[in-house]
Design an enzyme around this catalytic site. Structure first.
Site, mmCIF file in Angstrom:
data_model
loop_
_atom_site.group_PDB
_atom_site.id
_atom_site.type_symbol
_atom_site.label_atom_id
_atom_site.label_comp_id
_atom_site.label_asym_id
_atom_site.label_seq_id
_atom_site.Cartn_x
_atom_site.Cartn_y
_atom_site.Cartn_z
ATOM 1 N N CYS A 293 1.056 1.976 1.356
ATOM 2 C CA CYS A 293 0.935 1.790 2.812
ATOM 3 C C CYS A 293 -0.396 2.284 3.368
ATOM 4 O O CYS A 293 -1.091 1.553 4.088
ATOM 5 C CB CYS A 293 2.102 2.468 3.517
ATOM 6 S SG CYS A 293 2.180 4.268 3.357
ATOM 7 N N HIS B 146 2.407 -4.377 6.809
ATOM 8 C CA HIS B 146 2.484 -3.134 6.041
ATOM 9 C C HIS B 146 2.868 -3.410 4.601
ATOM 10 O O HIS B 146 3.344 -4.497 4.255
ATOM 11 C CB HIS B 146 3.462 -2.145 6.696
ATOM 12 C CG HIS B 146 4.914 -2.544 6.603
ATOM 13 N ND1 HIS B 146 5.937 -1.639 6.505
ATOM 14 C CD2 HIS B 146 5.518 -3.763 6.590
ATOM 15 C CE1 HIS B 146 7.098 -2.250 6.446
ATOM 16 N NE2 HIS B 146 6.872 -3.541 6.509
ATOM 17 N N HIS C 78 4.943 6.978 6.048
ATOM 18 C CA HIS C 78 4.680 5.531 6.047
ATOM 19 C C HIS C 78 3.804 5.165 7.242
ATOM 20 O O HIS C 78 3.836 5.818 8.284
ATOM 21 C CB HIS C 78 5.991 4.744 6.098
ATOM 22 C CG HIS C 78 5.805 3.272 5.855
ATOM 23 N ND1 HIS C 78 5.302 2.766 4.674
ATOM 24 C CD2 HIS C 78 6.028 2.190 6.653
ATOM 25 C CE1 HIS C 78 5.242 1.447 4.742
ATOM 26 N NE2 HIS C 78 5.667 1.078 5.930
#
Length: 397
Positions: A309, A369, A357
Protein backbone atom coordinates in the site's frame (compact mmCIF):
# COMPACT_ATOMS: atom_id res chain seq x y z
CA UNK A 1 -32.43 -70.51 40.70
CA UNK A 2 -33.47 -66.92 40.83
CA UNK A 3 -32.41 -64.80 37.91
CA UNK A 4 -29.84 -62.02 38.62
CA UNK A 5 -30.61 -60.16 35.39
CA UNK A 6 -31.79 -56.60 36.04
CA UNK A 7 -35.15 -55.62 34.70
CA UNK A 8 -35.18 -53.30 31.67
CA UNK A 9 -35.96 -49.67 32.53
CA UNK A 10 -39.02 -48.17 31.06
CA UNK A 11 -38.78 -45.09 28.90
CA UNK A 12 -39.09 -43.79 25.35
CA UNK A 13 -37.42 -45.51 22.41
CA UNK A 14 -35.34 -43.77 19.77
CA UNK A 15 -34.65 -45.63 16.54
CA UNK A 16 -35.69 -48.89 18.13
CA UNK A 17 -33.56 -48.32 21.25
CA UNK A 18 -35.12 -47.81 24.63
CA UNK A 19 -33.33 -44.93 26.44
CA UNK A 20 -33.34 -43.72 30.02
CA UNK A 21 -34.63 -40.23 30.85
CA UNK A 22 -31.09 -38.77 31.11
CA UNK A 23 -30.15 -40.00 27.66
CA UNK A 24 -33.33 -38.53 26.28
CA UNK A 25 -32.40 -35.11 27.65
CA UNK A 26 -28.94 -35.42 26.11
CA UNK A 27 -30.37 -36.26 22.71
CA UNK A 28 -32.69 -33.27 22.96
CA UNK A 29 -29.70 -31.02 23.65
CA UNK A 30 -27.84 -32.42 20.66
CA UNK A 31 -30.84 -31.70 18.45
CA UNK A 32 -30.99 -28.12 19.68
CA UNK A 33 -27.27 -27.61 19.15
CA UNK A 34 -27.47 -28.95 15.61
CA UNK A 35 -29.96 -26.21 14.76
CA UNK A 36 -27.41 -23.52 15.65
CA UNK A 37 -24.36 -25.17 14.13
CA UNK A 38 -23.91 -22.35 11.63
CA UNK A 39 -23.56 -19.74 14.34
CA UNK A 40 -21.49 -21.57 16.93
CA UNK A 41 -18.37 -23.76 16.90
CA UNK A 42 -19.01 -27.47 16.34
CA UNK A 43 -18.07 -30.28 18.70
CA UNK A 44 -14.55 -30.43 17.31
CA UNK A 45 -14.03 -26.73 18.14
CA UNK A 46 -14.20 -25.77 14.50
CA UNK A 47 -14.80 -21.98 14.33
CA UNK A 48 -17.93 -20.58 12.77
CA UNK A 49 -17.85 -18.78 9.44
CA UNK A 50 -18.28 -15.43 11.18
CA UNK A 51 -15.33 -16.21 13.45
CA UNK A 52 -13.18 -17.23 10.48
CA UNK A 53 -14.05 -14.02 8.63
CA UNK A 54 -13.17 -11.85 11.61
CA UNK A 55 -9.99 -13.79 12.31
CA UNK A 56 -8.81 -13.57 8.70
CA UNK A 57 -9.54 -9.83 8.54
CA UNK A 58 -7.62 -9.31 11.78
CA UNK A 59 -4.70 -11.36 10.50
CA UNK A 60 -4.52 -9.35 7.28
CA UNK A 61 -4.54 -6.11 9.25
CA UNK A 62 -1.84 -7.41 11.58
CA UNK A 63 0.18 -8.51 8.56
CA UNK A 64 -0.25 -5.01 7.10
CA UNK A 65 1.03 -3.46 10.30
CA UNK A 66 3.97 -5.87 10.39
CA UNK A 67 4.66 -5.04 6.73
CA UNK A 68 5.07 -1.36 7.57
CA UNK A 69 7.47 -2.31 10.38
CA UNK A 70 9.33 -4.48 7.89
CA UNK A 71 9.50 -1.57 5.43
CA UNK A 72 10.86 0.73 8.15
CA UNK A 73 13.44 -1.83 9.27
CA UNK A 74 14.45 -2.45 5.65
CA UNK A 75 14.93 1.27 5.02
CA UNK A 76 16.89 1.69 8.24
CA UNK A 77 19.04 -1.34 7.43
CA UNK A 78 19.86 0.01 3.97
CA UNK A 79 20.88 3.40 5.39
CA UNK A 80 22.93 1.80 8.14
CA UNK A 81 24.67 -0.55 5.72
CA UNK A 82 25.59 2.43 3.53
CA UNK A 83 26.98 4.23 6.58
CA UNK A 84 29.00 1.17 7.62
CA UNK A 85 30.43 0.79 4.11
CA UNK A 86 31.47 4.45 4.10
CA UNK A 87 33.10 4.13 7.52
CA UNK A 88 34.95 0.95 6.57
CA UNK A 89 36.27 2.63 3.41
CA UNK A 90 37.42 5.55 5.55
CA UNK A 91 39.09 3.19 8.03
CA UNK A 92 40.91 1.43 5.19
CA UNK A 93 42.19 4.73 3.80
CA UNK A 94 43.31 5.96 7.22
CA UNK A 95 44.99 2.64 7.96
CA UNK A 96 46.98 3.02 4.77
CA UNK A 97 48.00 6.55 5.78
CA UNK A 98 48.97 5.25 9.21
CA UNK A 99 51.14 2.56 7.63
CA UNK A 100 52.78 5.16 5.39
CA UNK A 101 53.55 7.32 8.42
CA UNK A 102 54.97 4.33 10.28
CA UNK A 103 57.18 3.46 7.32
CA UNK A 104 58.49 7.01 7.19
CA UNK A 105 59.43 6.91 10.85
CA UNK A 106 61.07 3.55 10.27
CA UNK A 107 63.13 4.98 7.43
CA UNK A 108 64.51 7.67 9.78
CA UNK A 109 65.51 5.05 12.31
CA UNK A 110 67.19 2.91 9.62
CA UNK A 111 69.13 5.88 8.27
CA UNK A 112 70.35 6.84 11.73
CA UNK A 113 71.37 3.26 12.41
CA UNK A 114 73.39 3.05 9.15
CA UNK A 115 75.18 6.30 9.87
CA UNK A 116 75.77 5.46 13.50
CA UNK A 117 73.77 8.43 14.69
CA UNK A 118 70.73 6.50 15.79
CA UNK A 119 69.50 7.13 19.27
CA UNK A 120 67.99 4.41 21.42
CA UNK A 121 64.87 6.54 21.92
CA UNK A 122 63.92 6.29 18.23
CA UNK A 123 63.78 2.50 18.33
CA UNK A 124 61.93 2.63 21.61
CA UNK A 125 59.45 5.07 20.10
CA UNK A 126 58.68 2.68 17.25
CA UNK A 127 58.17 -0.22 19.67
CA UNK A 128 55.99 1.68 22.12
CA UNK A 129 52.33 0.70 22.50
CA UNK A 130 51.30 4.26 21.68
CA UNK A 131 53.30 7.05 20.02
CA UNK A 132 51.72 9.44 22.48
CA UNK A 133 52.98 7.32 25.38
CA UNK A 134 56.58 8.00 24.43
CA UNK A 135 55.92 11.47 23.11
CA UNK A 136 54.86 12.59 26.60
CA UNK A 137 58.32 11.84 27.95
CA UNK A 138 59.67 14.87 26.04
CA UNK A 139 63.02 13.13 25.43
CA UNK A 140 62.91 12.37 21.74
CA UNK A 141 61.64 15.55 20.17
CA UNK A 142 64.73 17.56 21.04
CA UNK A 143 66.88 15.15 19.01
CA UNK A 144 64.72 15.03 15.92
CA UNK A 145 64.95 17.25 12.87
CA UNK A 146 61.99 19.31 11.72
CA UNK A 147 61.07 16.68 9.13
CA UNK A 148 61.18 13.94 11.75
CA UNK A 149 58.98 15.96 14.08
CA UNK A 150 56.46 16.41 11.27
CA UNK A 151 56.50 12.66 10.63
CA UNK A 152 55.87 11.91 14.31
CA UNK A 153 53.01 14.43 14.47
CA UNK A 154 51.46 12.90 11.35
CA UNK A 155 51.76 9.39 12.78
CA UNK A 156 50.11 10.40 16.05
CA UNK A 157 47.28 12.14 14.21
CA UNK A 158 46.69 9.26 11.80
CA UNK A 159 46.63 6.71 14.60
CA UNK A 160 44.16 8.78 16.64
CA UNK A 161 41.82 9.30 13.68
CA UNK A 162 42.06 5.66 12.63
CA UNK A 163 41.16 4.43 16.09
CA UNK A 164 38.22 6.86 16.21
CA UNK A 165 36.87 5.70 12.87
CA UNK A 166 37.29 2.07 13.88
CA UNK A 167 35.18 2.69 16.98
CA UNK A 168 32.51 4.43 14.87
CA UNK A 169 32.50 1.54 12.42
CA UNK A 170 32.15 -0.99 15.24
CA UNK A 171 29.21 0.94 16.72
CA UNK A 172 27.55 1.22 13.30
CA UNK A 173 28.03 -2.50 12.71
CA UNK A 174 26.32 -3.19 16.02
CA UNK A 175 23.41 -0.94 15.03
CA UNK A 176 23.25 -2.65 11.64
CA UNK A 177 23.05 -6.03 13.34
CA UNK A 178 20.11 -4.77 15.41
CA UNK A 179 18.36 -3.40 12.31
CA UNK A 180 18.86 -6.71 10.53
CA UNK A 181 17.32 -8.55 13.48
CA UNK A 182 14.33 -6.18 13.46
CA UNK A 183 14.00 -6.83 9.73
CA UNK A 184 14.10 -10.59 10.28
CA UNK A 185 11.54 -10.41 13.08
CA UNK A 186 9.13 -8.26 11.06
CA UNK A 187 9.45 -10.54 8.05
CA UNK A 188 8.76 -13.62 10.16
CA UNK A 189 5.71 -11.94 11.70
CA UNK A 190 4.22 -11.11 8.30
CA UNK A 191 4.81 -14.64 7.02
CA UNK A 192 3.21 -16.24 10.09
CA UNK A 193 0.12 -14.02 9.96
CA UNK A 194 -0.42 -14.72 6.27
CA UNK A 195 0.18 -18.46 6.70
CA UNK A 196 -2.41 -18.60 9.47
CA UNK A 197 -4.95 -16.71 7.34
CA UNK A 198 -4.37 -19.05 4.39
CA UNK A 199 -4.78 -22.07 6.63
CA UNK A 200 -8.11 -20.84 7.99
CA UNK A 201 -9.43 -20.12 4.50
CA UNK A 202 -8.26 -23.48 3.18
CA UNK A 203 -10.47 -25.29 5.69
CA UNK A 204 -13.68 -23.67 4.48
CA UNK A 205 -16.13 -25.79 2.55
CA UNK A 206 -17.42 -24.71 -0.85
CA UNK A 207 -20.69 -23.67 0.76
CA UNK A 208 -18.88 -21.59 3.39
CA UNK A 209 -16.75 -19.91 0.75
CA UNK A 210 -19.90 -19.00 -1.16
CA UNK A 211 -21.46 -17.54 1.99
CA UNK A 212 -18.25 -15.64 2.72
CA UNK A 213 -18.32 -14.20 -0.82
CA UNK A 214 -21.93 -13.12 -0.26
CA UNK A 215 -20.96 -11.36 2.98
CA UNK A 216 -18.11 -9.60 1.18
CA UNK A 217 -20.45 -8.52 -1.62
CA UNK A 218 -22.84 -7.02 0.91
CA UNK A 219 -19.96 -5.09 2.51
CA UNK A 220 -18.93 -3.76 -0.91
CA UNK A 221 -22.48 -2.63 -1.64
CA UNK A 222 -22.62 -0.75 1.65
CA UNK A 223 -19.20 0.78 0.94
CA UNK A 224 -20.39 1.91 -2.50
CA UNK A 225 -23.49 3.48 -0.93
CA UNK A 226 -21.36 5.45 1.54
CA UNK A 227 -19.06 6.57 -1.28
CA UNK A 228 -22.07 7.83 -3.25
CA UNK A 229 -23.24 9.79 -0.21
CA UNK A 230 -19.83 11.44 0.11
CA UNK A 231 -19.76 12.23 -3.61
CA UNK A 232 -23.17 13.91 -3.35
CA UNK A 233 -22.06 15.87 -0.29
CA UNK A 234 -18.91 17.06 -2.05
CA UNK A 235 -20.87 18.02 -5.15
CA UNK A 236 -23.26 20.12 -3.06
CA UNK A 237 -20.32 21.82 -1.38
CA UNK A 238 -18.78 22.61 -4.77
CA UNK A 239 -22.05 24.09 -6.02
CA UNK A 240 -22.35 26.22 -2.90
CA UNK A 241 -18.80 27.47 -3.35
CA UNK A 242 -19.48 28.37 -6.99
CA UNK A 243 -22.62 30.29 -6.00
CA UNK A 244 -20.66 32.30 -3.45
CA UNK A 245 -17.94 33.02 -5.99
CA UNK A 246 -20.50 34.11 -8.59
CA UNK A 247 -22.17 36.39 -6.06
CA UNK A 248 -18.78 37.87 -5.15
CA UNK A 249 -18.00 38.52 -8.85
CA UNK A 250 -21.31 40.27 -9.44
CA UNK A 251 -20.87 42.39 -6.34
CA UNK A 252 -17.39 43.43 -7.44
CA UNK A 253 -18.55 44.36 -10.94
CA UNK A 254 -17.89 41.22 -12.93
CA UNK A 255 -14.65 39.62 -14.05
CA UNK A 256 -13.51 36.02 -13.98
CA UNK A 257 -12.69 33.93 -11.00
CA UNK A 258 -9.86 31.52 -10.56
CA UNK A 259 -11.41 30.07 -7.46
CA UNK A 260 -13.02 26.97 -8.94
CA UNK A 261 -11.35 23.73 -8.09
CA UNK A 262 -9.04 22.44 -10.77
CA UNK A 263 -8.58 19.12 -9.10
CA UNK A 264 -12.15 18.09 -8.43
CA UNK A 265 -11.79 19.34 -4.88
CA UNK A 266 -14.63 19.61 -2.42
CA UNK A 267 -13.80 22.36 0.01
CA UNK A 268 -16.58 23.00 2.51
CA UNK A 269 -18.20 26.32 3.27
CA UNK A 270 -15.54 28.80 4.33
CA UNK A 271 -12.65 26.63 3.13
CA UNK A 272 -9.77 28.09 1.17
CA UNK A 273 -9.60 27.77 -2.59
CA UNK A 274 -7.70 24.64 -3.69
CA UNK A 275 -4.20 25.32 -4.94
CA UNK A 276 -4.16 24.84 -8.75
CA UNK A 277 -0.57 23.54 -8.58
CA UNK A 278 -1.72 20.76 -6.28
CA UNK A 279 -4.30 19.67 -8.86
CA UNK A 280 -1.57 19.43 -11.49
CA UNK A 281 0.65 17.30 -9.29
CA UNK A 282 -2.27 15.16 -8.13
CA UNK A 283 -3.26 14.49 -11.73
CA UNK A 284 0.21 13.08 -12.42
CA UNK A 285 0.13 10.97 -9.26
CA UNK A 286 -3.29 9.58 -10.15
CA UNK A 287 -2.24 8.91 -13.71
CA UNK A 288 0.62 6.80 -12.44
CA UNK A 289 -1.60 4.98 -9.93
CA UNK A 290 -4.21 4.14 -12.56
CA UNK A 291 -1.51 2.61 -14.73
CA UNK A 292 -0.69 0.19 -11.89
CA UNK A 293 -4.23 -1.18 -11.58
CA UNK A 294 -4.19 -4.96 -11.93
CA UNK A 295 -0.68 -5.41 -10.56
CA UNK A 296 -0.41 -7.73 -7.55
CA UNK A 297 -0.05 -6.71 -3.93
CA UNK A 298 3.26 -8.00 -2.57
CA UNK A 299 4.27 -6.96 0.93
CA UNK A 300 7.45 -4.90 0.97
CA UNK A 301 7.22 -4.19 -2.78
CA UNK A 302 7.76 -0.73 -4.28
CA UNK A 303 7.26 -1.55 -7.98
CA UNK A 304 7.38 -1.61 -10.82
CA UNK A 305 5.82 -5.09 -11.07
CA UNK A 306 4.08 -5.17 -7.69
CA UNK A 307 3.36 -2.95 -4.69
CA UNK A 308 2.28 -2.85 -1.12
CA UNK A 309 0.00 0.00 0.00
CA UNK A 310 2.62 2.59 0.99
CA UNK A 311 4.90 1.52 -1.84
CA UNK A 312 2.15 2.45 -4.31
CA UNK A 313 1.42 5.88 -2.81
CA UNK A 314 5.13 6.67 -2.58
CA UNK A 315 5.71 5.71 -6.23
CA UNK A 316 2.62 7.61 -7.41
CA UNK A 317 3.64 10.89 -5.81
CA UNK A 318 7.25 10.39 -6.88
CA UNK A 319 5.95 10.40 -10.46
CA UNK A 320 4.51 13.84 -9.65
CA UNK A 321 7.87 15.08 -8.36
CA UNK A 322 6.98 14.79 -4.67
CA UNK A 323 9.07 12.64 -2.34
CA UNK A 324 7.11 10.76 0.32
CA UNK A 325 8.59 8.66 3.14
CA UNK A 326 8.48 4.90 2.73
CA UNK A 327 6.09 3.85 5.48
CA UNK A 328 2.52 4.83 6.37
CA UNK A 329 3.26 6.23 9.81
CA UNK A 330 5.78 8.64 8.24
CA UNK A 331 3.62 9.44 5.22
CA UNK A 332 0.78 10.54 7.51
CA UNK A 333 3.03 13.39 8.71
CA UNK A 334 4.12 14.41 5.21
CA UNK A 335 1.33 16.88 4.53
CA UNK A 336 -1.73 18.71 5.82
CA UNK A 337 -4.57 16.82 7.47
CA UNK A 338 -8.03 17.62 6.09
CA UNK A 339 -11.55 16.36 6.88
CA UNK A 340 -12.84 13.42 4.86
CA UNK A 341 -15.58 15.69 3.49
CA UNK A 342 -12.91 17.96 1.98
CA UNK A 343 -10.79 15.21 0.43
CA UNK A 344 -9.44 16.04 -3.02
CA UNK A 345 -8.09 13.71 -5.71
CA UNK A 346 -4.49 12.88 -4.87
CA UNK A 347 -4.96 13.02 -1.09
CA UNK A 348 -3.76 10.10 1.02
CA UNK A 349 -6.40 8.20 2.98
CA UNK A 350 -5.08 6.36 6.03
CA UNK A 351 -6.82 3.50 7.81
CA UNK A 352 -6.91 1.96 11.28
CA UNK A 353 -5.47 3.21 14.54
CA UNK A 354 -2.07 1.71 13.77
CA UNK A 355 -1.98 3.40 10.32
CA UNK A 356 -1.36 0.04 8.70
CA UNK A 357 -2.99 0.92 5.36
CA UNK A 358 -3.14 3.85 2.92
CA UNK A 359 -4.84 4.58 -0.39
CA UNK A 360 -4.83 7.39 -2.97
CA UNK A 361 -8.12 9.31 -3.16
CA UNK A 362 -9.51 9.76 -6.67
CA UNK A 363 -12.77 11.57 -5.89
CA UNK A 364 -16.41 10.56 -5.37
CA UNK A 365 -15.57 8.56 -2.24
CA UNK A 366 -13.25 6.24 -4.18
CA UNK A 367 -9.53 5.47 -4.03
CA UNK A 368 -6.82 3.46 -5.73
CA UNK A 369 -4.94 1.15 -3.36
CA UNK A 370 -3.01 -2.08 -3.04
CA UNK A 371 -5.38 -3.91 -0.65
CA UNK A 372 -3.78 -7.07 0.75
CA UNK A 373 -1.97 -10.32 -0.16
CA UNK A 374 -3.79 -12.23 -2.86
CA UNK A 375 -5.40 -9.05 -4.23
CA UNK A 376 -4.44 -6.59 -6.94
CA UNK A 377 -4.15 -2.82 -7.19
CA UNK A 378 -7.69 -1.61 -7.76
CA UNK A 379 -10.24 1.18 -7.39
CA UNK A 380 -12.44 0.81 -4.32
CA UNK A 381 -14.59 2.80 -1.94
CA UNK A 382 -12.73 4.43 0.94
CA UNK A 383 -15.43 2.81 3.10
CA UNK A 384 -14.38 -0.70 2.01
CA UNK A 385 -13.87 -1.73 5.62
CA UNK A 386 -16.44 0.54 7.22
CA UNK A 387 -16.48 4.23 8.05
CA UNK A 388 -14.82 3.66 11.42
CA UNK A 389 -11.72 2.22 9.76
CA UNK A 390 -10.77 5.61 8.23
CA UNK A 391 -8.09 7.23 10.34
CA UNK A 392 -7.36 10.48 8.48
CA UNK A 393 -6.88 12.21 5.13
CA UNK A 394 -3.60 13.98 4.34
CA UNK A 395 -2.76 16.34 1.48
CA UNK A 396 0.93 15.68 0.70
CA UNK A 397 1.83 18.66 -1.47
Amino acid sequence: MASHRKSRPTGPRVAGIRTPALATAALTSVALLSQTANATPSDDDRPSLEEVEKKVDDLYRQAGSATEKYNAAKEKTAKQRKKVDTLLDDVAQRTQKLNDAREELGSFASAQYRTGTAVPETATFLLADSPQEYFDQNQLMGRLTGRQKTAVDDYVTQQSETMKKRREAAESLETLTGSQQDLKTAKSTVQKKLATARELLSKLTAEEKARLAAIEKKKQEEAARKAAELAEQQAQQAEERERREEAARQESGGGTSSGSSESGGSGSSGSSTPDPSYGTKAEKALGFARAQIGKPYVWGATGPGSYDCSGLTQAAWKAAGVTLPRVTYDQVNAGTTVPVSQAQPGDLVFFYDDLSHVGLYIGNGMMIHAPKPGAYVREESIYYDGESSIHSVVRPA
